[in-house]
Design a protein around this motif. Structure first.
Motif, short mmCIF file in Angstrom:
data_model
loop_
_atom_site.label_atom_id
_atom_site.label_comp_id
_atom_site.label_asym_id
_atom_site.label_seq_id
_atom_site.Cartn_x
_atom_site.Cartn_y
_atom_site.Cartn_z
N ARG A 46 0.73 -1.35 -0.03
CA ARG A 46 -0.09 -0.06 -0.04
C ARG A 46 0.88 1.22 0.09
O ARG A 46 0.52 2.35 -0.94
CB ARG A 46 -0.91 0.05 1.28
N LYS A 49 2.32 2.05 -3.42
CA LYS A 49 1.12 2.26 -4.10
C LYS A 49 0.91 3.82 -4.20
O LYS A 49 0.71 4.59 -4.98
CB LYS A 49 -0.15 1.67 -4.18
N GLU A 50 0.73 4.11 -2.96
CA GLU A 50 0.47 5.69 -2.43
C GLU A 50 1.57 6.65 -2.62
O GLU A 50 1.55 7.98 -2.96
CB GLU A 50 0.12 5.74 -0.78
#
Length: 420
Positions: A46, A49-50
């Motif tokens: 995550r 991705k961020e």
């Protein structure tokens, strides 16, 4: 380390430009707590991705740091000590009083008079003492010591027809071997293994367990001055680098904690890999498969240290699209870097023969004890497979669980059955 009295962890008032200021509306992700303990790989994915290959995170006490997720970015940090120093005396959050001296992070990040806390010539002098004596230790029948202690561990459960290979084998075997190499009494092995695990895990008891380790090693150093022997402690005492008393004990601590915790974790993961794949297990038993190929695969997919502490920016710079300020803390995501889709778009592809993983760190501070760890694991697996006929996993593979701390993810248990 010295600094002003702490004024609390990083928060809304943290200086502009430090990692805590880059976390978005909800602030940076915590690398500790229940979520981090149960799904670290999910958190890494995550964050990638961020934020891309570098992400803002919070360590215990909400201390801000940059987590390096990208393989290439990890290599850049590891290979450039002039830009990314190991000397935590330049850590801005410590210098400005935002990290408590009693913080469990200090056990992993605090400055000590050892080779991993320094760069340049001081690092080379101290590291030479460690590497020279690890080389000597590796030639002193280490596989014989592993075989002895492995058989002793197995004797305790061989008649039971079942065991937990984490609690009854992997958790203590490396430390028993290290007690022999260090010149320590065998009886200290269990206490030291428990204390080393707690120092890595962190939490409120980390400081107490570190003090226990230092007390035992301080007594060892005094004894070896009076009664030298063919062991690692004596080798450090007599090395031409001329370590002083504090440097001696700190290097005994460094090698003991690092060697035991990483090797015990890696041994458990290798056994997990072998026992959850019957073709691997039969190949090892028959001699058609070499255990080193299994170790290599585990090094890529579940390295014993998932996150390596730590580096400190020596100047303002750009890394992975983020502005890193002088004195910022960076922690290296070895597990995340090894799984970086930029270099491994298909994780299922074999990594056999590819030793460019990050599991041993890299650059000037690359782990100097790789051969000893490899010898312990290969011998421990070999003895186990030959001692326990019909060895098999006692639960379904999906029932196996792990628990992560900031720095590592450890297998909780590995229940097995065999012919008693």
């Amino acid at each position: 380390m010295t600094g002003r009295p702490p004024t609390g962890g990083g928060g809304p008032d943290a200086p502009a430009g430090c990692p805590v200021a880059h976390g978005g509306a909800d602030g940076p992700t915590r690398l500790y707590g229940l979520a981090a303990a149960s799904d670290p790989l999910g958190i890494y994915a995550r964050l990638r991705k961020e934020h891309g290959p570098v992400a803002p995170v919070l360590l215990e006490g909400d201390v801000p740091a940059w987590l390096v997720l990208g393989y290439r970015e990890n290599r850049r940090v590891l290979d450039n000590p002039l830009q990314f120093s190991r000397d935590s005396r330049i850590w801005r959050d410590w210098k400005e009083g935002r990290v408590e001296e009693t913080s469990p992070l200090i056990q992993m990040l605090g400055w000590r008079p050892d080779c991993v806390s320094q760069d340049g010539e001081p690092h080379r002098r101290l590291r030479a003492a460690v590497t020279d004596n690890l080389h000597v230790a590796s030639g002193r029948g280490i596989r014989r010591h592993v075989t002895h202690f492995a058989n002793k561990q197995i004797d305790a459960f061989a008649d039971a027809g079942g065991a937990d290979l984490v609690a009854q084998y992997a958790e203590y075997l490396p430390m028993l071997v290290l007690t022999r190499l260090f010149g320590l009494p065998e009886g200290e092995g269990r206490r030291l293994a428990e204390s080393c695990a707690q120092v890595i895990k962190g939490g409120a008891e980390a400081l107490e367990h570190n003090e226990r380790i230092m007390e035992i090693l301080g007594e060892l150093a005094e004894r070896k001055r009076e009664e030298p022997g063919p062991d690692f402690a004596t080798g450090l005492l007599e090395h031409h680098a001329a370590l002083d008393g504090d440097e001696l004990v700190q290097h005994l601590r460094l090698v003991l904690i690092t060697a035991h915790t990483t090797t015990s974790n890696l041994l458990a993961r290798v056994l997990e890999k072998v026992l959850t794949d019957t073709s691997r297990l039969s190949g090892l038993v028959s001699g058609q498969l070499n255990i080193s190929s299994v170790v290599e695969e585990v090094m890529w997919n579940t390295p014993p240290l998932a996150v390596l502490p730590g580096r400190f920016a020596t100047a303002d710079l750009e890394l992975g699209g983020h502005r890193v300020r002088e004195g910022d803390l960076l922690v290296l995501g070895l597990a995340a870097g090894n799984l970086d889709p930029e270099i491994r778009p298909d994780v299922g592809v074999s990594v056999h023969g590819n030793q460019s993983h990050l599991a041993f760190s890299g650059g000037p501070h690359e782990c100097p004890g790789q051969n000893i760890g490899q010898a312990i694991i290969e011998t421990a697996v070999d003895v186990l497979l030959h001692r326990l006929p019909g060895l098999r996993l006692a639960v379904e593979p999906e029932e196996l669980t792990s628990t992560a701390s900031t720095w590592e993810s450890r297998l909780d248990r590995l229940p097995v059955e065999f012919a008693a």
